[in-house]
Design an enzyme around this catalytic site. Sequence first.
Site, PDB file in Angstrom:
ATOM      1  N   ALA A  63       4.046   2.422  -0.337  1.00 61.29           N
ATOM      2  CA  ALA A  63       4.018   3.754  -0.938  1.00 61.29           C
ATOM      3  C   ALA A  63       4.157   4.778   0.184  1.00 61.29           C
ATOM      4  O   ALA A  63       3.841   4.488   1.347  1.00 61.29           O
ATOM      5  CB  ALA A  63       2.702   3.940  -1.683  1.00 61.29           C
ATOM      6  N   GLY A 108       3.122  -1.379  -1.293  1.00 64.12           N
ATOM      7  CA  GLY A 108       3.894  -1.315  -2.533  1.00 64.12           C
ATOM      8  C   GLY A 108       5.169  -2.158  -2.490  1.00 64.12           C
ATOM      9  O   GLY A 108       5.652  -2.586  -3.536  1.00 64.12           O
ATOM     10  N   GLU A 111       4.120  -5.566  -3.301  1.00 61.85           N
ATOM     11  CA  GLU A 111       3.741  -5.569  -4.718  1.00 61.85           C
ATOM     12  C   GLU A 111       4.988  -5.640  -5.612  1.00 61.85           C
ATOM     13  O   GLU A 111       4.970  -6.280  -6.661  1.00 61.85           O
ATOM     14  CB  GLU A 111       2.873  -4.339  -5.002  1.00 61.85           C
ATOM     15  CG  GLU A 111       1.508  -4.478  -4.333  1.00 61.85           C
ATOM     16  CD  GLU A 111       0.699  -3.190  -4.256  1.00 61.85           C
ATOM     17  OE1 GLU A 111       1.222  -2.195  -3.730  1.00 61.85           O
ATOM     18  OE2 GLU A 111      -0.458  -3.188  -4.721  1.00 61.85           O
ATOM     19  N   GLU A 131      -2.948  -1.642   3.392  1.00 62.60           N
ATOM     20  CA  GLU A 131      -3.623  -0.431   2.893  1.00 62.60           C
ATOM     21  C   GLU A 131      -4.983  -0.212   3.530  1.00 62.60           C
ATOM     22  O   GLU A 131      -5.420   0.911   3.738  1.00 62.60           O
ATOM     23  CB  GLU A 131      -3.775  -0.516   1.360  1.00 62.60           C
ATOM     24  CG  GLU A 131      -2.477  -0.376   0.585  1.00 62.60           C
ATOM     25  CD  GLU A 131      -1.764  -1.697   0.342  1.00 62.60           C
ATOM     26  OE1 GLU A 131      -2.088  -2.709   1.005  1.00 62.60           O
ATOM     27  OE2 GLU A 131      -0.857  -1.709  -0.513  1.00 62.60           O
TER      28      GLU A 131
HETATM   29  N1  CAA Z   1       5.348   5.932   4.067  1.00 64.00           N
HETATM   30  C1  CAA Z   1       6.007   6.977   4.625  1.00 64.00           C
HETATM   31  N2  CAA Z   1       6.802   6.866   5.716  1.00 64.00           N
HETATM   32  C2  CAA Z   1       6.917   5.647   6.249  1.00 64.00           C
HETATM   33  C3  CAA Z   1       6.262   4.519   5.737  1.00 64.00           C
HETATM   34  C4  CAA Z   1       5.453   4.691   4.581  1.00 64.00           C
HETATM   35  N3  CAA Z   1       4.819   3.664   3.969  1.00 64.00           N
HETATM   36  N4  CAA Z   1       6.556   3.453   6.500  1.00 64.00           N
HETATM   37  C5  CAA Z   1       7.377   3.909   7.467  1.00 64.00           C
HETATM   38  N5  CAA Z   1       7.600   5.226   7.325  1.00 64.00           N
HETATM   39  C6  CAA Z   1       8.429   6.107   8.163  1.00 64.00           C
HETATM   40  C7  CAA Z   1       7.717   6.456   9.463  1.00 64.00           C
HETATM   41  O1  CAA Z   1       6.825   7.525   9.268  1.00 64.00           O
HETATM   42  C8  CAA Z   1       8.905   6.807  10.345  1.00 64.00           C
HETATM   43  O2  CAA Z   1       9.340   8.098  10.007  1.00 64.00           O
HETATM   44  P1  CAA Z   1       9.764   9.130  11.198  1.00 64.00           P
HETATM   45  O3  CAA Z   1      10.949   8.457  11.858  1.00 64.00           O
HETATM   46  O4  CAA Z   1      10.148  10.364  10.441  1.00 64.00           O
HETATM   47  O5  CAA Z   1       8.598   9.252  12.092  1.00 64.00           O
HETATM   48  C9  CAA Z   1       9.983   5.835   9.877  1.00 64.00           C
HETATM   49  O6  CAA Z   1       9.598   5.405   8.574  1.00 64.00           O
HETATM   50  C10 CAA Z   1      10.102   4.600  10.740  1.00 64.00           C
HETATM   51  O7  CAA Z   1       8.829   3.997  10.842  1.00 64.00           O
HETATM   52  P2  CAA Z   1       8.087   3.706  12.237  1.00 64.00           P
HETATM   53  O8  CAA Z   1       8.525   4.686  13.270  1.00 64.00           O
HETATM   54  O9  CAA Z   1       6.619   3.609  11.952  1.00 64.00           O
HETATM   55  O10 CAA Z   1       8.698   2.273  12.576  1.00 64.00           O
HETATM   56  P3  CAA Z   1       8.008   1.117  13.434  1.00 64.00           P
HETATM   57  O11 CAA Z   1       9.079   0.128  13.700  1.00 64.00           O
HETATM   58  O12 CAA Z   1       7.284   1.679  14.595  1.00 64.00           O
HETATM   59  O13 CAA Z   1       6.937   0.457  12.442  1.00 64.00           O
HETATM   60  C11 CAA Z   1       6.128  -0.351  10.350  1.00 64.00           C
HETATM   61  C12 CAA Z   1       7.362  -0.151  11.244  1.00 64.00           C
HETATM   62  C13 CAA Z   1       5.202  -1.390  10.968  1.00 64.00           C
HETATM   63  C14 CAA Z   1       6.625  -0.862   8.997  1.00 64.00           C
HETATM   64  C15 CAA Z   1       5.382   0.990  10.192  1.00 64.00           C
HETATM   65  O14 CAA Z   1       6.305   1.980   9.788  1.00 64.00           O
HETATM   66  C16 CAA Z   1       4.268   0.982   9.204  1.00 64.00           C
HETATM   67  O15 CAA Z   1       3.203   0.448   9.476  1.00 64.00           O
HETATM   68  N6  CAA Z   1       4.479   1.582   8.005  1.00 64.00           N
HETATM   69  C17 CAA Z   1       3.450   1.749   7.029  1.00 64.00           C
HETATM   70  C18 CAA Z   1       3.188   0.470   6.288  1.00 64.00           C
HETATM   71  C19 CAA Z   1       2.064   0.659   5.302  1.00 64.00           C
HETATM   72  O16 CAA Z   1       0.960   0.978   5.652  1.00 64.00           O
HETATM   73  N7  CAA Z   1       2.364   0.413   4.008  1.00 64.00           N
HETATM   74  C20 CAA Z   1       1.393   0.542   2.956  1.00 64.00           C
HETATM   75  C21 CAA Z   1       1.444   1.913   2.381  1.00 64.00           C
HETATM   76  S1  CAA Z   1       0.139   2.186   1.239  1.00 64.00           S
HETATM   77  C22 CAA Z   1       0.616   1.439  -0.177  1.00 64.00           C
HETATM   78  O17 CAA Z   1       1.682   0.886  -0.296  1.00 64.00           O
HETATM   79  C23 CAA Z   1      -0.391   1.539  -1.267  1.00 64.00           C
HETATM   80  C24 CAA Z   1      -0.062   0.830  -2.496  1.00 64.00           C
HETATM   81  O18 CAA Z   1      -0.388  -0.314  -2.732  1.00 64.00           O
HETATM   82  C25 CAA Z   1       0.568   1.543  -3.490  1.00 64.00           C
END
Ligand code: CAA
Length: 257
Positions: A63, A108, A111, A131
Amino acid sequence: MAYENILVERDPAISTITVNRPKALNALNSHTLRELTQAVRECADSRVIILTGAGERAFVAGADIAEMSKMTVVQAKEMARLGQRSTSALEDLPIPVIAAVNGFALGGGMELVMACDLAIASEKARFGQPEINLGIIPGFGGTQRLARRVGAPRARQMIYGGDMIDAETARQWGLVNRVVKPEDLLAEARKLAATLATKPPVALAQAKLVIQHGLDVDLENGLRLEAEAFAVTFSTEDRTEGMAAFLNKRPAKFAGR
Ligand code: CAA
């Protein structure tokens, strides 16, 4: 219909839906979730759907955290319900959905994979429910589907710990059916979809329904459901053709009726 963050290639046999926000690793904001649910429903008259993510790096990285960071408690609940509507839309389809997992399938994203019927993963794919590291829990069905899929101990390990697993581990745990080289992913997904598209659709739909609903009932009721669905397939021309083809030692030609 035109979408902002979803690409749809509609086809009577195999439709492909691609989550298309590669700059945000295909993260699901509420607008994208609404579009995804709409796209899934739009493709319901195909024989098979392939669901994938745009770009080289991610299937769906979860998400949208930027959007969620500003949400109130009430909006968070609505967000969870939006995501749950997308996953339910996939599960409620009468046709198989194949997830082609090209990269990160987190939160998500994972999921969504669990709401698909089958999954093929690239060797580069990574799966996780991170999460907990954001101070929240999965909200698009992860607490429920993951425990059902891999058992409570592994679900706890993933949801409490928030660590990622690689594609081969996901295969061993039953989260994906196959792991293939990144360059072969879409071709393999299409090959599987093409095979499923030749199968009798009413029988496929009944099999999907019974497996899906059977998981949530006791064995006795599951067996009753199975007998009802088994009987439904006997009303089809495809059943007559399938059995006649076997008895006449020739390949079956299913008309989809
Ligand atoms: N939401 C919003 N933006 C996201 C994102 C997310 N879930 N995942 C990645 N992005 C964005 C980053 O902010 C970044 O944007 P900018 O270039 O504008 O800064 C871009 O995508 C590239 O990401 P990274 O620079 O972080 O890339 P990385 O290679 O360093 O890391 C990653 C990759 C490990 C996937 C890392 O992006 C990450 O940990 N993402 C979040 C994953 C996460 O926590 N997902 C769960 C979300 S909560 C959820 O999903 C709840 C639910 O059940 C509904």
